[in-house]
Design a protein around this motif. Sequence first.
Motif, PDB file in Angstrom:
ATOM      1  N   ASP A  65       0.842  -1.201   0.000  1.00  0.00           N
ATOM      2  CA  ASP A  65       0.000   0.000   0.000  1.00  0.00           C
ATOM      3  C   ASP A  65       0.878   1.252   0.000  1.00  0.00           C
ATOM      4  O   ASP A  65       2.100   1.167  -0.038  1.00  0.00           O
ATOM      5  N   SER A  66       0.241   2.407   0.046  1.00  0.00           N
ATOM      6  CA  SER A  66       0.986   3.667  -0.054  1.00  0.00           C
ATOM      7  C   SER A  66       1.966   3.854   1.106  1.00  0.00           C
ATOM      8  O   SER A  66       3.047   4.416   0.926  1.00  0.00           O
ATOM      9  N   LEU A  67       1.610   3.370   2.274  1.00  0.00           N
ATOM     10  CA  LEU A  67       2.525   3.468   3.414  1.00  0.00           C
ATOM     11  C   LEU A  67       3.764   2.610   3.190  1.00  0.00           C
ATOM     12  O   LEU A  67       4.893   3.038   3.452  1.00  0.00           O
ATOM     13  N   ASP A  68       3.554   1.397   2.658  1.00  0.00           N
ATOM     14  CA  ASP A  68       4.680   0.516   2.336  1.00  0.00           C
ATOM     15  C   ASP A  68       5.572   1.138   1.267  1.00  0.00           C
ATOM     16  O   ASP A  68       6.800   1.051   1.340  1.00  0.00           O
ATOM     17  N   ILE A  69       4.942   1.763   0.269  1.00  0.00           N
ATOM     18  CA  ILE A  69       5.721   2.377  -0.813  1.00  0.00           C
ATOM     19  C   ILE A  69       6.607   3.491  -0.254  1.00  0.00           C
ATOM     20  O   ILE A  69       7.763   3.624  -0.644  1.00  0.00           O
ATOM     21  N   THR A  70       6.080   4.266   0.660  1.00  0.00           N
ATOM     22  CA  THR A  70       6.873   5.335   1.287  1.00  0.00           C
ATOM     23  C   THR A  70       8.061   4.738   2.039  1.00  0.00           C
ATOM     24  O   THR A  70       9.189   5.240   1.936  1.00  0.00           O
ATOM     25  N   ASP A  71       7.823   3.668   2.758  1.00  0.00           N
ATOM     26  CA  ASP A  71       8.888   2.984   3.495  1.00  0.00           C
ATOM     27  C   ASP A  71       9.944   2.427   2.535  1.00  0.00           C
ATOM     28  O   ASP A  71      11.145   2.580   2.747  1.00  0.00           O
ATOM     29  N   ILE A  72       9.476   1.814   1.455  1.00  0.00           N
ATOM     30  CA  ILE A  72      10.391   1.274   0.443  1.00  0.00           C
ATOM     31  C   ILE A  72      11.187   2.405  -0.202  1.00  0.00           C
ATOM     32  O   ILE A  72      12.391   2.281  -0.419  1.00  0.00           O
ATOM     33  N   ALA A  73      10.522   3.521  -0.486  1.00  0.00           N
ATOM     34  CA  ALA A  73      11.201   4.666  -1.111  1.00  0.00           C
ATOM     35  C   ALA A  73      12.356   5.159  -0.244  1.00  0.00           C
ATOM     36  O   ALA A  73      13.421   5.507  -0.766  1.00  0.00           O
ATOM     37  N   MET A  74      12.158   5.171   1.078  1.00  0.00           N
ATOM     38  CA  MET A  74      13.240   5.611   1.968  1.00  0.00           C
ATOM     39  C   MET A  74      14.430   4.654   1.891  1.00  0.00           C
ATOM     40  O   MET A  74      15.587   5.088   1.872  1.00  0.00           O
ATOM     41  N   SER A  75      14.164   3.370   1.802  1.00  0.00           N
ATOM     42  CA  SER A  75      15.242   2.388   1.666  1.00  0.00           C
ATOM     43  C   SER A  75      15.942   2.525   0.325  1.00  0.00           C
ATOM     44  O   SER A  75      17.165   2.379   0.231  1.00  0.00           O
ATOM     45  N   VAL A  76      15.166   2.822  -0.715  1.00  0.00           N
ATOM     46  CA  VAL A  76      15.731   3.024  -2.056  1.00  0.00           C
ATOM     47  C   VAL A  76      16.637   4.247  -2.055  1.00  0.00           C
ATOM     48  O   VAL A  76      17.734   4.226  -2.630  1.00  0.00           O
ATOM     49  N   GLU A  77      16.191   5.313  -1.388  1.00  0.00           N
ATOM     50  CA  GLU A  77      17.018   6.526  -1.297  1.00  0.00           C
ATOM     51  C   GLU A  77      18.361   6.219  -0.638  1.00  0.00           C
ATOM     52  O   GLU A  77      19.407   6.668  -1.119  1.00  0.00           O
ATOM     53  N   ASP A  78      18.326   5.444   0.433  1.00  0.00           N
ATOM     54  CA  ASP A  78      19.563   5.074   1.126  1.00  0.00           C
ATOM     55  C   ASP A  78      20.450   4.200   0.248  1.00  0.00           C
ATOM     56  O   ASP A  78      21.664   4.400   0.177  1.00  0.00           O
ATOM     57  N   ALA A  79      19.859   3.222  -0.427  1.00  0.00           N
ATOM     58  CA  ALA A  79      20.622   2.268  -1.228  1.00  0.00           C
ATOM     59  C   ALA A  79      21.295   2.917  -2.438  1.00  0.00           C
ATOM     60  O   ALA A  79      22.399   2.533  -2.813  1.00  0.00           O
TER      61      ALA A  79
END
Length: 77
Positions: free
Chosen positions: A37-51
């Motif tokens: 869901d949108s909350l998961d996508i936001t969480d994933i986006a933060m990990s993507v930014e770090d990676a």
Amino acid sequence: MTNEKILETLASIIAEKIDTDASEIKPETTFEELGIDSLDITDIAMSVEDAFSIEVEVSQDLKSVGDLVNLVASLTA
């Protein structure tokens, strides 16, 4: 970085977040199919930014893993 390598990294991040096998995550896989869901996508986006050391703006255009691969590719080019 190639799209294949980006996909590999993203699949790993997503698989860890939703507790699934990364090999099952393909470019055509939608976030809806993964139960993300949108909350998961936001969480994933933060990990993507770090990676990838980039800044990701989450939008409604991100419907599949392939969309995210293309976004990361454009931001890392």
